[in-house]
Design a protein around this motif. Structure first.
Motif, mmCIF file in Angstrom:
data_model
loop_
_atom_site.group_PDB
_atom_site.id
_atom_site.type_symbol
_atom_site.label_atom_id
_atom_site.label_comp_id
_atom_site.label_asym_id
_atom_site.label_seq_id
_atom_site.Cartn_x
_atom_site.Cartn_y
_atom_site.Cartn_z
ATOM 1 N N VAL A 1 0.845 -1.194 0.000
ATOM 2 C CA VAL A 1 0.000 0.000 0.000
ATOM 3 C C VAL A 1 0.883 1.248 0.000
ATOM 4 O O VAL A 1 1.822 1.352 0.793
ATOM 5 C CB VAL A 1 -0.932 0.035 1.230
ATOM 6 C CG1 VAL A 1 -1.863 1.243 1.149
ATOM 7 C CG2 VAL A 1 -1.738 -1.253 1.338
ATOM 8 N N LEU A 2 0.568 2.197 -0.871
ATOM 9 C CA LEU A 2 1.259 3.483 -0.911
ATOM 10 C C LEU A 2 0.294 4.560 -0.432
ATOM 11 O O LEU A 2 -0.779 4.746 -1.015
ATOM 12 C CB LEU A 2 1.727 3.791 -2.333
ATOM 13 C CG LEU A 2 2.508 5.092 -2.525
ATOM 14 C CD1 LEU A 2 3.830 5.050 -1.769
ATOM 15 C CD2 LEU A 2 2.762 5.353 -4.010
ATOM 16 N N THR B 1 -2.257 7.631 10.737
ATOM 17 C CA THR B 1 -3.137 6.638 11.366
ATOM 18 C C THR B 1 -3.508 5.552 10.352
ATOM 19 O O THR B 1 -3.565 4.363 10.704
ATOM 20 C CB THR B 1 -4.411 7.279 11.936
ATOM 21 O OG1 THR B 1 -5.032 8.106 10.938
ATOM 22 C CG2 THR B 1 -4.111 8.104 13.167
ATOM 23 N N SER B 2 -3.729 5.933 9.102
ATOM 24 C CA SER B 2 -4.003 4.932 8.070
ATOM 25 C C SER B 2 -2.834 3.956 7.950
ATOM 26 O O SER B 2 -3.027 2.734 7.869
ATOM 27 C CB SER B 2 -4.251 5.611 6.718
ATOM 28 O OG SER B 2 -5.377 6.475 6.765
ATOM 29 N N ALA B 3 -1.625 4.500 7.938
ATOM 30 C CA ALA B 3 -0.437 3.653 7.820
ATOM 31 C C ALA B 3 -0.313 2.699 9.008
ATOM 32 O O ALA B 3 -0.012 1.503 8.836
ATOM 33 C CB ALA B 3 0.807 4.532 7.716
ATOM 34 N N VAL C 1 3.497 -1.158 3.944
ATOM 35 C CA VAL C 1 3.027 0.223 3.776
ATOM 36 C C VAL C 1 4.196 1.182 3.572
ATOM 37 O O VAL C 1 5.200 1.130 4.283
ATOM 38 C CB VAL C 1 2.205 0.677 5.002
ATOM 39 C CG1 VAL C 1 1.676 2.096 4.795
ATOM 40 C CG2 VAL C 1 1.052 -0.291 5.274
ATOM 41 N N THR C 2 4.033 2.073 2.591
ATOM 42 C CA THR C 2 4.962 3.181 2.373
ATOM 43 C C THR C 2 4.164 4.484 2.391
ATOM 44 O O THR C 2 3.074 4.559 1.817
ATOM 45 C CB THR C 2 5.684 3.047 1.020
ATOM 46 O OG1 THR C 2 6.437 1.830 1.009
ATOM 47 C CG2 THR C 2 6.634 4.216 0.788
ATOM 48 N N GLY D 1 7.105 -1.775 10.430
ATOM 49 C CA GLY D 1 7.634 -1.926 9.086
ATOM 50 C C GLY D 1 7.244 -0.848 8.099
ATOM 51 O O GLY D 1 7.619 -0.924 6.917
ATOM 52 N N VAL D 2 6.497 0.172 8.544
ATOM 53 C CA VAL D 2 6.106 1.249 7.624
ATOM 54 C C VAL D 2 7.343 2.050 7.200
ATOM 55 O O VAL D 2 8.174 2.417 8.030
ATOM 56 C CB VAL D 2 5.064 2.180 8.272
ATOM 57 C CG1 VAL D 2 4.770 3.371 7.364
ATOM 58 C CG2 VAL D 2 3.782 1.413 8.571
#
Length: 425
Positions: free
Chosen positions: A7-8, A18-20, A30-31, A219-220
């Motif tokens: 997900v970008l 918060t989404s990340a 996630v990035t 891991g984001v």
């Protein structure tokens, strides 16, 4: 959508972070990309500090057009319009006026309350889970009325609070002082108040930066100082995002760019009526704790929120419709100075206050825009207006559920951009 997708996320304000966090917690890769050097440096930086589900109401409501005229004529009025030759501004204003009916207000509020209350619950669970700290307090919000007519006019607000089961207290002058002892020295300046004991306060910038660190542990990856130049698509899907560092690809894409979201998706044929409404704040160091607020006091006459954040007082207000300008106007600071010095004259040192403005991403009807678009792998999480901090955790969790193929805990069917295909968008 299956688990463990790439997900970008575009944007590292409180909504993007918060989404990340919730997406990473759900197992996704996630990035996050942002033009700023670190999280929460724009609209999330110095907002009023309120987590206020009880005040989750559309700005567009019955009587607002008449009130707006009065506000525009006040010296310390809460509304400012700086006309521009911008058809987007005028179309947005017309859409907002079309929502200023009792029927539309009821519908729009019914879409805002559930996500706001769910978000507060998610925030409380987050504190319990990871012990995040952000100068938080759980001491409620006091809406302070300077005039009896304001107090007498609370019947409609109270009816709505009852309808949604929101706890409240109608207070006389003595009751207000019991909730906010510092008001005792200015008791002749108000007649009563409406208190929402379940509301909370906290520093949104501090929270977002702390949560970004927690997201990194999951891991984001954050890519800062990176321009976002455009979204590349084929007929039905996003194939990448053009950035200052080249084309970035993912399985799913989330636009969480606040007021800039609409500009980014417009070339894709997505009509997203999110427009910036500028708010101002000052942050004042406390010089006498006994003269400072305990939580948030809403000065109803000027629509100014005065909030205790640790050893500081955050004073926020004004709705300025002036496009994407971030210019600071001294007259707007004068309103904030007046409100806090009038109600809490001993609390803070105004000579050392910092002055700030941010662009709230407002929809013309009030609710945010969360969810899918006409492109199968492009999602929105934007348009939260003055309630981004209030709705952030719930919005992040809902979005994570959507991308994980789970049914969200609340009904989000009326929060997608598709609602603007209807007549009143």
């Amino acid at each position: 959508m299956v688990r463990n997708v790439k997900v970008l996320i575009l944007g590292s304000g409180v909504i993007g972070v918060t989404s990340a966090y919730y997406l990473a917690r759900a197992g996704h890769e996630v990035t996050v990309v942002d033009r700023q050097p670190e999280p929460a440096l724009e609209t999330s930086f110095a907002n009023a500090g309120e987590v206020s589900p009880g005040y989750s109401s559309p700005w567009a409501g019955p009587g607002v057009p008449v009130k707006a005229i009065k506000w525009l004529l006040m010296k310390h009025g809460p509304l400012v319009i700086r006309p521009k030759v911008d058809p987007v501004m005028w179309v947005w204003l017309l859409k907002m006026l079309r929502n200023c009916t009792s029927a539309r207000y009821a519908v729009n509020k019914s879409r805002m309350i559930p996500i706001a209350e769910y978000s507060r619950d998610c925030l409380r669970a987050l504190r319990q889970d990871i012990g995040i700290q952000y100068d938080e307090r759980s001491k409620g919000t006091l809406q302070l009325f300077r005039y009896q007519a304001q107090l007498d006019g609370t019947a409609e607000d109270i009816a709505v609070l009852k309808q949604y089961g929101v706890p409240y207290e109608v207070l006389n002058r003595e009751g207000c002082i019991a909730a906010e002892p510092a008001l005792a020295s200015v008791k002749e300046k108000f007649v009563g108040g409406l208190r929402l004991p379940e509301d909370e306060t906290g520093d949104c910038h501090m929270f977002t930066q702390a949560l970004a660190k927690e997201a990194e542990k999951l891991g984001v990856r954050f890519m800062f100082n990176m321009s976002i130049d455009g979204i590349v698509t084929d007929a039905s899907r996003v194939t990448g995002v053009a950035t200052g560092g080249g084309l970035l690809r993912a399985d799913a894409y989330v636009v969480a760019l606040g007021s800039w979201s609409s500009r980014l998706v417009a070339p894709l044929g997505i009509s997203l009526p999110v427009f910036p409404v500028k708010g101002y704040s000052i942050t004042v160091p406390i010089k006498d704790a006994s003269g400072a607020p305990e939580s948030t006091v809403m000065d109803e006459s000027y629509k100014v929120a005065i909030t205790r954040l640790g050893n500081r007082i955050r004073v926020g207000g004004t709705a300025e419709i002036s496009g994407y300008s971030d210019k600071l106007y001294a007259a707007r600071r004068a309103t904030l100075d007046h409100s806090v010095s009038d109600l809490f004259p001993r609390g803070g040192d105004l000579s050392k206050a910092t002055f700030w403005s941010g662009l709230r991403p407002m929809t013309p009807d009030g609710p945010p825009v969360i969810g899918a678009t006409r492109y199968a792998n492009l999602h929105l999480n934007t348009g939260h207006g003055t309630l981004g901090w209030t709705m952030s955790c719930g919005s992040g969790q809902v979005l994570a559920d959507m991308l994980s193929g789970k049914k969200p805990a609340i009904d989000t069917s009326d929060l997608t951009v598709n609602r603007y295909a209807h007549r009143f968008g």
